[in-house]
Design an enzyme around this catalytic site. Structure first.
Site, PDB file in Angstrom:
ATOM      1  N   GLY A 171       0.829  -1.190   0.000  1.00  7.98           N
ATOM      2  CA  GLY A 171       0.000   0.000   0.000  1.00  7.98           C
ATOM      3  C   GLY A 171       0.869   1.248   0.000  1.00  7.98           C
ATOM      4  O   GLY A 171       2.063   1.197   0.327  1.00  7.98           O
ATOM      5  N   CYS A 172       0.281   2.380  -0.357  1.00 11.46           N
ATOM      6  CA  CYS A 172       1.071   3.618  -0.414  1.00 11.46           C
ATOM      7  C   CYS A 172       1.569   4.017   0.974  1.00 11.46           C
ATOM      8  O   CYS A 172       2.775   4.178   1.185  1.00 11.46           O
ATOM      9  CB  CYS A 172       0.262   4.735  -1.069  1.00 11.46           C
ATOM     10  SG  CYS A 172      -1.338   5.072  -0.311  1.00 11.46           S
ATOM     11  N   TYR A 173       0.659   4.146   1.940  1.00 14.81           N
ATOM     12  CA  TYR A 173       1.094   4.511   3.290  1.00 14.81           C
ATOM     13  C   TYR A 173       2.044   3.469   3.889  1.00 14.81           C
ATOM     14  O   TYR A 173       3.069   3.834   4.486  1.00 14.81           O
ATOM     15  CB  TYR A 173      -0.113   4.683   4.208  1.00 14.81           C
ATOM     16  CG  TYR A 173      -1.026   5.833   3.877  1.00 14.81           C
ATOM     17  CD1 TYR A 173      -0.554   7.139   3.770  1.00 14.81           C
ATOM     18  CD2 TYR A 173      -2.393   5.616   3.710  1.00 14.81           C
ATOM     19  CE1 TYR A 173      -1.414   8.190   3.494  1.00 14.81           C
ATOM     20  CE2 TYR A 173      -3.258   6.666   3.442  1.00 14.81           C
ATOM     21  CZ  TYR A 173      -2.776   7.952   3.330  1.00 14.81           C
ATOM     22  OH  TYR A 173      -3.626   8.997   3.074  1.00 14.81           O
ATOM     23  N   PHE A 222       7.237  10.629  -0.784  1.00 15.88           N
ATOM     24  CA  PHE A 222       7.217   9.876  -2.035  1.00 15.88           C
ATOM     25  C   PHE A 222       5.894  10.123  -2.746  1.00 15.88           C
ATOM     26  O   PHE A 222       4.966  10.711  -2.187  1.00 15.88           O
ATOM     27  CB  PHE A 222       7.433   8.377  -1.793  1.00 15.88           C
ATOM     28  CG  PHE A 222       6.463   7.728  -0.831  1.00 15.88           C
ATOM     29  CD1 PHE A 222       5.444   6.917  -1.282  1.00 15.88           C
ATOM     30  CD2 PHE A 222       6.590   7.925   0.540  1.00 15.88           C
ATOM     31  CE1 PHE A 222       4.552   6.329  -0.392  1.00 15.88           C
ATOM     32  CE2 PHE A 222       5.716   7.332   1.435  1.00 15.88           C
ATOM     33  CZ  PHE A 222       4.682   6.528   0.967  1.00 15.88           C
TER      34      PHE A 222
END
Length: 307
Positions: A116-118, A287
């Protein structure tokens, strides 16, 4: 020898579109796409996924599970960009820089689940420090993150770029029930002994993430300070092409962090901000939520699997 066939299932969503854009001019692979009228046809999609060498799933969780269930061809390999399989023991976690040998495990895997992104930022900061014993497994971790609105997918983009964009919120904290679906993923892959507190938010910018983790030095072993935490991270990522650790003298000169600083790249920048007077340290990751946090990571994993 013919080029490997790559099928992006769900190539009209925010992640799928960016993956398609990153791959469309590649000559070392062949992209398999479906016509508009076929994208929602389960039989046609099943045919496509069984005809490819590597499928990249950019689908909601339930649809991703259905897509995997439709695979009958044992030669088909999968990169799942959904959260459906991120804590599944039979799937390889697609964070190449996470630990020694992870890139090789991804290269050899049949089933890879994109982070996942987080979690990419949280695990990138925490796992090396826990593995080194600098942060204990039972440390009470709190994670705060702000993402661009594209992290909500089409709904977020429509809210901020559609007809009602003038009324879109400038900032919104969510996950107030402390039950965000990324939390188990962070706990498992960071190596935490107990559930972290994770508080996410969306800002009025399209993409990019700033994620921070505050650390109380009094809860760490004697002698562990900001410099030790920084040295550990710098050593862990010394040879990483897409994860950089900002030198302490550079982070000490910063007055703010820009979540959009690395947009359009597959890079992640980690920083350590010590306050020795008060015995506190702030860890940060910056990011692109659609780059290293999604499509860039998927392409990075694809490149490993194709080598």
């Amino acid at each position: 020898m013919s080029a490997p066939i790559v099928f992006i299932d769900g190539d009209q969503g925010t992640t799928g579109l960016q993956i398609h854009e990153r791959l469309r001019n590649r000559t070392d692979l062949s992209l398999l796409t479906l016509a508009d009228a076929e994208r929602k046809d389960p039989l046609r999609r099943a045919e496509a996924i069984n005809a490819c060498d590597i499928a990249i799933l950019c689908l909601p969780d339930a649809a991703a599970r259905d897509a995997v269930g439709s695979i009958e061809n044992p030669a088909v390999r999968v990169i799942d960009a959904s959260s459906a399989h991120r804590t599944h023991p039979d799937w390889t976690y697609g964070f190449p820089e996470m630990s020694a040998g992870q890139a090789e495990r991804i290269a050899d895997a049949r089933r890879v689940t994109n982070p996942g992104c987080y979690p990419t930022g949280a695990i990138g900061l925490l796992r090396p420090l826990l593995q080194a014993g600098l942060i204990p497994g039972d440390y009470p971790v709190s994670i705060h993150a702000v993402s661009g609105y594209s992290g909500r997918g089409r709904a977020g983009v429509e809210e901020h770029e559609g007809q009602g964009a003038a009324n879109a919120p400038l900032f919104q904290v969510y996950g107030l029930e402390l039950a965000h679906k990324h939390t188990p993923e962070i706990q498992q892959h960071a190596g935490l002994g107990q559930r972290p507190i994770f508080v996410p938010a969306y800002g009025a910018f399209r993409q990019g993430i700033v994620l921070t983790v505050p650390i109380e030095l009094r809860l760490l072993a004697p002698g562990v300070d900001g410099a030790a935490l920084h040295t550990c991270l710098a050593k862990h990522y010394a040879d990483a092409a897409h994860v950089q650790v900002l030198p302490l003298h550079e982070s000490s000169a910063l007055k703010q962090l820009d979540p959009q600083a690395l947009n359009g790249t597959n890079d992640m920048r980690l920083s350590v901000f010590p306050n020795m007077e008060h015995g506190q340290v702030l860890l940060s990751a910056v990011f692109d939520n659609l780059g290293k946090g999604a499509s860039g990571a998927a392409v990075q994993n694809l490149n490993l699997m194709l080598r």
